[in-house]
Enzyme design. Structure first.
Site, PDB file in Angstrom:
ATOM      1  N   ARG A 103       0.838  -1.209   0.000  1.00  0.00           N
ATOM      2  CA  ARG A 103       0.000   0.000   0.000  1.00  0.00           C
ATOM      3  C   ARG A 103       0.864   1.246   0.000  1.00  0.00           C
ATOM      4  O   ARG A 103       0.607   2.199  -0.728  1.00  0.00           O
ATOM      5  CB  ARG A 103      -0.927   0.003   1.231  1.00  0.00           C
ATOM      6  CG  ARG A 103      -2.122  -0.901   1.103  1.00  0.00           C
ATOM      7  CD  ARG A 103      -3.109  -0.653   2.235  1.00  0.00           C
ATOM      8  NE  ARG A 103      -2.546  -0.957   3.533  1.00  0.00           N
ATOM      9  CZ  ARG A 103      -2.823  -2.049   4.237  1.00  0.00           C
ATOM     10  NH1 ARG A 103      -3.667  -2.943   3.768  1.00  0.00           N
ATOM     11  NH2 ARG A 103      -2.265  -2.250   5.419  1.00  0.00           N
ATOM     12  N   PHE A 109     -12.186  -4.117  -4.091  1.00  0.00           N
ATOM     13  CA  PHE A 109     -12.061  -4.859  -2.827  1.00  0.00           C
ATOM     14  C   PHE A 109     -11.311  -3.956  -1.833  1.00  0.00           C
ATOM     15  O   PHE A 109     -10.222  -4.282  -1.361  1.00  0.00           O
ATOM     16  CB  PHE A 109     -11.303  -6.190  -3.001  1.00  0.00           C
ATOM     17  CG  PHE A 109     -11.901  -7.121  -4.016  1.00  0.00           C
ATOM     18  CD1 PHE A 109     -12.997  -7.915  -3.693  1.00  0.00           C
ATOM     19  CD2 PHE A 109     -11.368  -7.217  -5.298  1.00  0.00           C
ATOM     20  CE1 PHE A 109     -13.542  -8.794  -4.638  1.00  0.00           C
ATOM     21  CE2 PHE A 109     -11.904  -8.084  -6.238  1.00  0.00           C
ATOM     22  CZ  PHE A 109     -12.997  -8.881  -5.911  1.00  0.00           C
ATOM     23  N   ALA A 127     -17.892  -6.930  -6.974  1.00  0.00           N
ATOM     24  CA  ALA A 127     -16.790  -6.431  -7.806  1.00  0.00           C
ATOM     25  C   ALA A 127     -16.995  -6.724  -9.295  1.00  0.00           C
ATOM     26  O   ALA A 127     -16.848  -5.824 -10.128  1.00  0.00           O
ATOM     27  CB  ALA A 127     -15.475  -7.042  -7.323  1.00  0.00           C
ATOM     28  N   ASP A 170      -7.655  -6.532  -4.865  1.00  0.00           N
ATOM     29  CA  ASP A 170      -7.195  -7.225  -3.651  1.00  0.00           C
ATOM     30  C   ASP A 170      -8.326  -8.084  -3.086  1.00  0.00           C
ATOM     31  O   ASP A 170      -8.856  -7.808  -2.003  1.00  0.00           O
ATOM     32  CB  ASP A 170      -6.721  -6.191  -2.616  1.00  0.00           C
ATOM     33  CG  ASP A 170      -6.062  -6.843  -1.418  1.00  0.00           C
ATOM     34  OD1 ASP A 170      -5.739  -8.049  -1.481  1.00  0.00           O
ATOM     35  OD2 ASP A 170      -5.884  -6.151  -0.387  1.00  0.00           O
ATOM     36  N   CYS A 185      -4.251 -13.604  -2.010  1.00  0.00           N
ATOM     37  CA  CYS A 185      -3.820 -13.984  -0.655  1.00  0.00           C
ATOM     38  C   CYS A 185      -4.114 -15.447  -0.337  1.00  0.00           C
ATOM     39  O   CYS A 185      -4.132 -15.824   0.824  1.00  0.00           O
ATOM     40  CB  CYS A 185      -4.434 -13.056   0.384  1.00  0.00           C
ATOM     41  SG  CYS A 185      -6.217 -13.089   0.394  1.00  0.00           S
TER      42      CYS A 185
HETATM   43  C1  LIG Z   1      -8.547  -8.710   1.381  1.00  0.00           C
HETATM   44  S1  LIG Z   1      -9.784  -7.548   1.733  1.00  0.00           S
HETATM   45  C2  LIG Z   1      -9.133  -6.088   1.010  1.00  0.00           C
HETATM   46  C3  LIG Z   1      -8.123  -5.355   1.852  1.00  0.00           C
HETATM   47  C4  LIG Z   1      -7.828  -3.959   1.414  1.00  0.00           C
HETATM   48  N1  LIG Z   1      -7.357  -3.886   0.055  1.00  0.00           N
HETATM   49  C5  LIG Z   1      -6.829  -3.296   2.343  1.00  0.00           C
HETATM   50  O1  LIG Z   1      -5.683  -3.059   1.925  1.00  0.00           O
HETATM   51  O2  LIG Z   1      -7.185  -3.000   3.490  1.00  0.00           O
HETATM   52  C6  LIG Z   1     -11.074  -7.987   0.631  1.00  0.00           C
HETATM   53  C7  LIG Z   1     -12.321  -7.107   0.685  1.00  0.00           C
HETATM   54  O3  LIG Z   1     -13.196  -7.479  -0.384  1.00  0.00           O
HETATM   55  C8  LIG Z   1     -14.542  -7.393   0.057  1.00  0.00           C
HETATM   56  N2  LIG Z   1     -15.320  -8.292  -0.820  1.00  0.00           N
HETATM   57  C9  LIG Z   1     -15.441  -9.630  -0.743  1.00  0.00           C
HETATM   58  N3  LIG Z   1     -16.145 -10.112  -1.776  1.00  0.00           N
HETATM   59  C10 LIG Z   1     -16.469  -9.042  -2.555  1.00  0.00           C
HETATM   60  C11 LIG Z   1     -17.162  -8.898  -3.787  1.00  0.00           C
HETATM   61  N4  LIG Z   1     -17.664  -9.951  -4.434  1.00  0.00           N
HETATM   62  N5  LIG Z   1     -17.299  -7.664  -4.295  1.00  0.00           N
HETATM   63  C12 LIG Z   1     -16.785  -6.584  -3.663  1.00  0.00           C
HETATM   64  N6  LIG Z   1     -16.109  -6.658  -2.487  1.00  0.00           N
HETATM   65  C13 LIG Z   1     -15.953  -7.877  -1.945  1.00  0.00           C
HETATM   66  C14 LIG Z   1     -14.503  -7.802   1.501  1.00  0.00           C
HETATM   67  O4  LIG Z   1     -15.604  -7.232   2.200  1.00  0.00           O
HETATM   68  C15 LIG Z   1     -13.157  -7.211   1.949  1.00  0.00           C
HETATM   69  O5  LIG Z   1     -13.347  -5.944   2.502  1.00  0.00           O
END
Ligand SMILES: C[S@@+](CC[C@H](N)C(=O)[O-])C[C@H]1O[C@@H](n2cnc3c(N)ncnc32)[C@H](O)[C@@H]1O
Length: 370
Positions: A190, A205, A253, A273, A313
């Site tokens: 980041r 995400f 997404a 992400d 991840c």
């Molecule tokens: C690994 S985290 C991202 C971390 C972030 N990039 C950070 O640096 O703090 C993944 C995120 O994707 C969201 N998420 C999961 N499935 C999703 C989807 N189908 N569409 C959009 N967001 C989604 C989750 O709520 C979560 O907040």
């Protein structure tokens, strides 16, 4: 059993011949009459013994000594906000401790025998000056160990902290947030994104704003895509905290990326992400198809010369396989990619223990799309 002699920490059920112990006991592991290791016994788990030591030691001493040692090592990397204990990576299977601003800590215990040391771990953190300690003892791992699910304050009264990361600040809520509150594993990636924050950026995400807040603070006009309601509210708060603005789109997404393409939007930077798309080995093929689709859509949205920040991840996908997917996605879109430096990974406080290869899990590439 050779892998245990080489340092692996997991003893699988099929390798256990005879047990003379009660659930949660500290046990000596013997093979052919010789002592191999010492660890905790969890009869209901597919990994009934997790190894913590190769010497005959008191388990409480082993844990507290390791916490002390890790405290010094991790603070050398990051003085106030860090992953203090990264489970197998730090030779304490089943224990995660994250510290935020030396003010709030979140802990997760996923091994039956460790549970009785939870209060000792909380006391250790308070002695180090971390007054607020929250347990996030939920999830499948606990169920497999036969442990109850619990979430709440163990010490102190607050579960929020404001942390500094590169040029920006984030509010971390360790009680309401995902996992232990914040994705510290991506911190270096980041911070790196600040170098490319210009033009129009898309943070897909986003969670509480991670990559996008850095990009916005560096001067980009950022669109965030996040499914969670609470998470989207936190993006707003983190933007406000840093005196920057952004557009937040709540939704799935893939749907949002397709809509943006239909609306003929294009971007200078796109960050992907996603959460771990394969949580078990059998999910890998499906996960690969989703990474492929996401990367294709992201590449299609990028202007010539744009930058793709692509992450994965799940440890079920090797760095090589991940690169293959991103390369394949670009080929399918008729675009060529150049990667800025090597493939990156998790921050150094997320230690990789080589005899347990799954401790290396995060992949992050910075690609220029021609
Ligand atoms: C690994 S985290 C991202 C971390 C972030 N990039 C950070 O640096 O703090 C993944 C995120 O994707 C969201 N998420 C999961 N499935 C999703 C989807 N189908 N569409 C959009 N967001 C989604 C989750 O709520 C979560 O907040």
């Amino acid at each position: 059993m050779e892998n245990i002699a080489r340092g692996a920490l997991h003893i699988y059920a099929q390798n256990v011949e005879r047990v003379d112990a009660s659930p949660g006991d500290w046990v000596e592991v013997l093979h052919g009459g010789e002592t191999l290791a010492y660890g905790f016994y969890s009869p209901s788990s597919s990994i009934p013994v997790k190894v913590y030591s190769w010497e005959d030691e008191d388990p409480r001493e082993v844990i507290l000594q390791r916490l002390e040692w890790l405290w010094k090592r991790k603070r050398r990397l990051y003085p106030t906000t860090f992953r203090h204990v990264f489970a197998e990576g730090d030779l304490v299977p089943g224990l995660i401790v994250d510290v935020y601003g030396l003010e709030v800590a979140a802990l997760k215990v996923n091994v039956l025998g460790l549970e009785r040391f939870k209060e000792d771990i909380a006391d250790f953190l308070v002695e180090k000056g971390v007054e607020n300690v929250v347990e996030r003892n939920e999830g499948k791992g606990r169920k497999k160990e036969g442990l109850p699910l619990r979430k709440g304050l163990l010490r102190g009264k607050t579960y929020r902290s404001v942390i500094k990361e590169g040029n920006v600040e984030f509010i971390v809520d360790v009680l309401k947030g995902q996992k232990t509150g914040f994705y510290l594993d991506q911190r270096e990636n980041r911070v790196f994104s600040e170098k490319i924050g210009e033009g129009r950026a898309l943070d897909v995400f986003s969670y509480t704003g991670g990559f996008g807040v850095h990009l916005a603070a560096a001067g980009a006009s950022v669109t965030f895509v996040e499914m969670g309601k609470w998470e989207s509210g936190m993006i707003e708060k983190n933007l406000e905290l840093n005196g920057v603005e952004g557009r937040i789109i709540r939704g799935d997404a893939v749907d949002v990326l397709k809509r943006l393409l239909e609306q003929r939007e294009s971007f200078d930077v796109v960050s992907l992400d996603p959460p771990a798309l394969a949580k078990e080995g059998r999910d890998v093929e499906k996960a690969k198809r989703m990474y492929f689709l996401l990367n294709r859509l992201a590449i299609r949205l990028l202007k010539p010369g744009g930058i793709l920040l692509s992450s994965s991840c799940t440890h079920f996908l090797s760095p090589r396989e991940f690169l293959g997917i991103v390369r394949g996605a670009a080929q399918k879109e008729g675009r060529r990619l150049r990667m800025l430096g090597s493939l990156r990974g998790q921050a150094p406080d997320h230690t990789v223990y080589l005899p347990q290869p799954e401790t290396q899990y995060l992949k992050h590439g910075v690609f220029e799309v021609e």
